[in-house]
Design an enzyme around this catalytic site. Structure first.
Site, PDB file in Angstrom:
ATOM      1  N   HIS A  99      18.101  -4.655  22.248  1.00  0.00           N
ATOM      2  CA  HIS A  99      17.453  -3.378  22.583  1.00  0.00           C
ATOM      3  C   HIS A  99      17.803  -3.095  24.044  1.00  0.00           C
ATOM      4  CE1 HIS A  99      14.524  -5.222  19.748  1.00  0.00           C
ATOM      5  NE2 HIS A  99      14.223  -4.009  19.373  1.00  0.00           N
ATOM      6  N   ASP A 102      15.926  -5.130  26.570  1.00  0.00           N
ATOM      7  CA  ASP A 102      16.144  -6.584  26.590  1.00  0.00           C
ATOM      8  C   ASP A 102      17.157  -6.964  27.655  1.00  0.00           C
ATOM      9  OD1 ASP A 102      14.698  -6.513  24.210  1.00  0.00           O
ATOM     10  OD2 ASP A 102      16.506  -6.574  22.968  1.00  0.00           O
ATOM     11  N   GLU A 230      15.792   0.410   9.762  1.00  0.00           N
ATOM     12  CA  GLU A 230      15.154  -0.872   9.456  1.00  0.00           C
ATOM     13  C   GLU A 230      13.712  -0.619   9.009  1.00  0.00           C
ATOM     14  OE1 GLU A 230      15.680  -3.973  12.446  1.00  0.00           O
ATOM     15  OE2 GLU A 230      13.741  -4.798  11.885  1.00  0.00           O
ATOM     16  N   GLU A 266      14.929  -6.507   6.687  1.00  0.00           N
ATOM     17  CA  GLU A 266      14.368  -7.705   7.332  1.00  0.00           C
ATOM     18  C   GLU A 266      13.436  -8.434   6.365  1.00  0.00           C
ATOM     19  OE1 GLU A 266      13.250  -7.515  11.434  1.00  0.00           O
ATOM     20  OE2 GLU A 266      11.504  -8.791  11.128  1.00  0.00           O
ATOM     21  N   HIS A 269       9.677  -8.118   7.021  1.00  0.00           N
ATOM     22  CA  HIS A 269       9.180  -6.763   6.757  1.00  0.00           C
ATOM     23  C   HIS A 269       9.000  -6.555   5.262  1.00  0.00           C
ATOM     24  CE1 HIS A 269      11.017  -5.159  10.790  1.00  0.00           C
ATOM     25  NE2 HIS A 269      10.245  -6.215  10.947  1.00  0.00           N
ATOM     26  N   ASP A 294      18.160  -8.506   8.889  1.00  0.00           N
ATOM     27  CA  ASP A 294      17.466  -9.259   9.927  1.00  0.00           C
ATOM     28  C   ASP A 294      16.929 -10.509   9.262  1.00  0.00           C
ATOM     29  OD1 ASP A 294      18.084  -7.678  12.031  1.00  0.00           O
ATOM     30  OD2 ASP A 294      16.047  -7.028  12.485  1.00  0.00           O
ATOM     31  N   ASP A 305       4.052 -10.025  11.319  1.00  0.00           N
ATOM     32  CA  ASP A 305       5.488 -10.268  11.421  1.00  0.00           C
ATOM     33  C   ASP A 305       5.689 -11.501  12.306  1.00  0.00           C
ATOM     34  OD1 ASP A 305       8.147  -9.610  11.032  1.00  0.00           O
ATOM     35  OD2 ASP A 305       8.199  -8.029  12.535  1.00  0.00           O
ATOM     36  N   ASP A 307       8.164 -13.563  12.332  1.00  0.00           N
ATOM     37  CA  ASP A 307       9.561 -13.715  12.772  1.00  0.00           C
ATOM     38  C   ASP A 307       9.989 -15.164  12.929  1.00  0.00           C
ATOM     39  OD1 ASP A 307      10.015 -11.002  12.826  1.00  0.00           O
ATOM     40  OD2 ASP A 307       9.723 -10.771  14.975  1.00  0.00           O
ATOM     41  N   ASP A 337      16.639 -12.173  13.739  1.00  0.00           N
ATOM     42  CA  ASP A 337      15.501 -11.511  14.378  1.00  0.00           C
ATOM     43  C   ASP A 337      14.327 -12.483  14.228  1.00  0.00           C
ATOM     44  OD1 ASP A 337      13.684  -9.869  15.498  1.00  0.00           O
ATOM     45  OD2 ASP A 337      13.970  -8.182  14.129  1.00  0.00           O
TER      46      ASP A 337
HETATM   47  C1  XLS Z   1      10.300  -5.520  14.708  1.00  0.00           C
HETATM   48  C2  XLS Z   1      11.689  -5.269  14.390  1.00  0.00           C
HETATM   49  C3  XLS Z   1      12.609  -5.128  15.584  1.00  0.00           C
HETATM   50  C4  XLS Z   1      13.903  -4.512  15.160  1.00  0.00           C
HETATM   51  C5  XLS Z   1      14.706  -3.911  16.241  1.00  0.00           C
HETATM   52  O1  XLS Z   1       9.496  -5.900  13.873  1.00  0.00           O
HETATM   53  O2  XLS Z   1      12.125  -6.273  13.531  1.00  0.00           O
HETATM   54  O3  XLS Z   1      12.794  -6.355  16.210  1.00  0.00           O
HETATM   55  O4  XLS Z   1      14.699  -5.431  14.470  1.00  0.00           O
HETATM   56  O5  XLS Z   1      14.014  -2.970  16.951  1.00  0.00           O
HETATM   57 NI    NI Z   2      14.077  -6.608  12.947  1.00  0.00          NI
HETATM   58 NI    NI Z   3      10.467  -7.454  12.588  1.00  0.00          NI
END
Ligand code: XLS
Ligand code: NI
Ligand code: NI
Length: 443
Positions: A99, A102, A230, A266, A269, A294, A305, A307, A337
């Protein structure tokens, strides 16, 4: 200058290796189904989780110990770039993603933010000249800063819409400059908290307008990367407009955008939306919309989430099964991700996490490839739907029949026979394939 000096380049050592800093399954040059693992898997490191994330959660501050902790602002941003390329090289990963915020801190004004970005983009470009690691995608973070509290392209305030547009405009310029293969839109705050204060129709119409303007600008500057949406159902908003692939697809179709977008699916998600990862991949695939992934996993006991790095072999296998049936990911890839747990605060944990994720997808690829080669599920499915290959079934799929004829057919039936779906047997076969892979690995 080395930031991870204790760790040397990660090599493939095979399943019996006990070296924690070696791949056990990911062997980049090994061919599976005619392509090397590296070509099929197209791994990417997510800049935000690996170089920017400090380990904070809603109850506590950061815990991560990183070689750039003593620095701040642009000095820190520059060291992160140096460290990032050392990390990419040691992991031998072909892609990364970021991003805007980042890679460089936001300035006090938008112009200052641009200046910071320009400086870091120039530095990234310099490093990319001698590195094999390319940019899979970049995106705009239009959700962290307080200005986005009501959303970005779906905010009730037109000035915010304009600010979001400016950041995406800059993002597309950076994508072009760095040769990004895709550009991602994740609508973190593109949703609502309560309908009592929300003009849902205007917000969605505006989102459609926003995407059209983004496409126009990409065309204007000659950025030809794939646009990706996404989907995510919620978090941080209560309801996000790009809820899941099916909802996103309906949106793209309604606003005449479907030809220009694909999905970045993702795993976490998908599960937040009440679907499996493979459901979302399948939905995207059968609509010709599977663009990128992702790669992470959630925790079924936690409702957010999380991750996590993907280590669930069922999930990686069924994901790779969809990806192989899709003929690969085209310009997309498998972007981690994913973040190390807050308790895994040492820099070496970043390596352990990526090795675990890459090995898990390598196993998934091998097992999925064997399942497909042996047509395990395909043969079963073909048989299950056989009635549509002849007689009345064939007429249905050929569009040659109608309710009158179908009624005649139904009236003439004496004995309708259903067959078992063999759900449990199929799960057991999947286990056998996974286990066979494990067993052949230990030998
Ligand atoms: C957040 C998203 C984010 C996207 C990119 O939940 O996964 O990280 O991948 O903005
Ligand atoms: Ni993501
Ligand atoms: Ni995410």
């Amino acid at each position: 200058m080395s930031y991870f000096s204790a760790i040397s380049k990660i090599q493939f050592e095979g399943p019996s290796s006990t070296n924690p800093f070696a791949f056990k399954h990911y062997n980049p040059d090994e061919k599976i189904g005619g392509k090397t693992m590296e070509e099929t898997l197209r791994f990417a490191v997510a800049y935000w989780h690996t170089f920017t994330f400090e380990g904070n959660d809603s109850f506590g501050v950061g815990t991560m110990l990183r070689p750039w902790d003593h620095l701040s602002g642009m000095d820190q941003a520059k060291v992160r770039v140096e460290a990032a390329f050392e990390f990419f090289e040691k992991l031998d990963v072909p892609y990364f993603c970021f991003h805007d915020v980042d890679i460089a801190p936001e300035g006090n004004t938008l112009a200052e933010t641009y200046k910071n970005l320009d400086e870091i983009v120039a530095m990234l470009k310099e490093y990319m000249k001698t590195s094999k690691t390319k940019l899979l995608w970049n995106t705009a973070n239009n959700f962290t800063n307080p200005r986005w509290l009501h959303g970005a392209a779906t905010a009730p305030n037109a000035d915010i819409f304009a600010y979001a547009a400016a950041k995406v405009k800059k993002g597309l310029e950076m994508a072009k400059e760095l040769g990004a293969e895709n550009y991602v839109f994740w609508g973190g705050r593109e949703g609502y908290e309560t309908l009592l204060n929300t003009d849902m129709k205007l917000e969605l119409d505006n989102l459609g307008r926003f995407f059209h303007m983004a496409l126009d600008y990409a065309k204007e500057i000659g950025f030809t990367g794939q646009f990706l949406i996404e989907p995510k159902p919620k978090e941080p908003t209560k309801h996000q407009y790009d809820f899941d692939v099916a909802t996103g697809l309906a949106f793209l179709q309604k606003y005449d955008l479907a030809d220009h977008f694909k999905f970045n699916v993702e795993a976490n998600h998908a599960t937040l939306a009440g679907h499996t990862f493979e459901h979302e991949l399948r939905t995207a695939r059968i609509n010709g919309m599977l663009g990128s992934v992702d790669a992470n996993q959630g925790d079924m006991l936690l409702g957010w989430d999380t991750d996590e790095f993907p280590t669930d072999l069922y999930s990686t296998t069924l994901a790779m099964y969809e990806i192989l049936l899709n003929g690969g990911l085209g310009s997309g890839g498998l972007n981690f991700d994913a973040k190390v747990r807050r308790g895994s605060f040492e820099a070496e944990d970043l390596f352990h996490a990526h090795i675990a994720g890459m090995d898990s997808f390598a196993i998934g690829l091998k097992v999925a490839n064997r399942l497909l080669e042996d047509k395990v599920f395909e043969d079963f499915i073909a048989e299950r739907y056989e009635s549509y290959t002849k007689g009345i079934g064939l007429e249905i799929v050929q569009g040659k029949t109608n309710f009158h004829q179908l009624e005649q057919h139904a009236l003439s039936l004496r004995d309708i026979r259903n067959t078992s779906g063999r759900h449990e047997r199929l799960r057991a076969i999947l286990n056998q394939y996974l286990l066979a892979e494990q067993l052949s690995s230990v030998q």
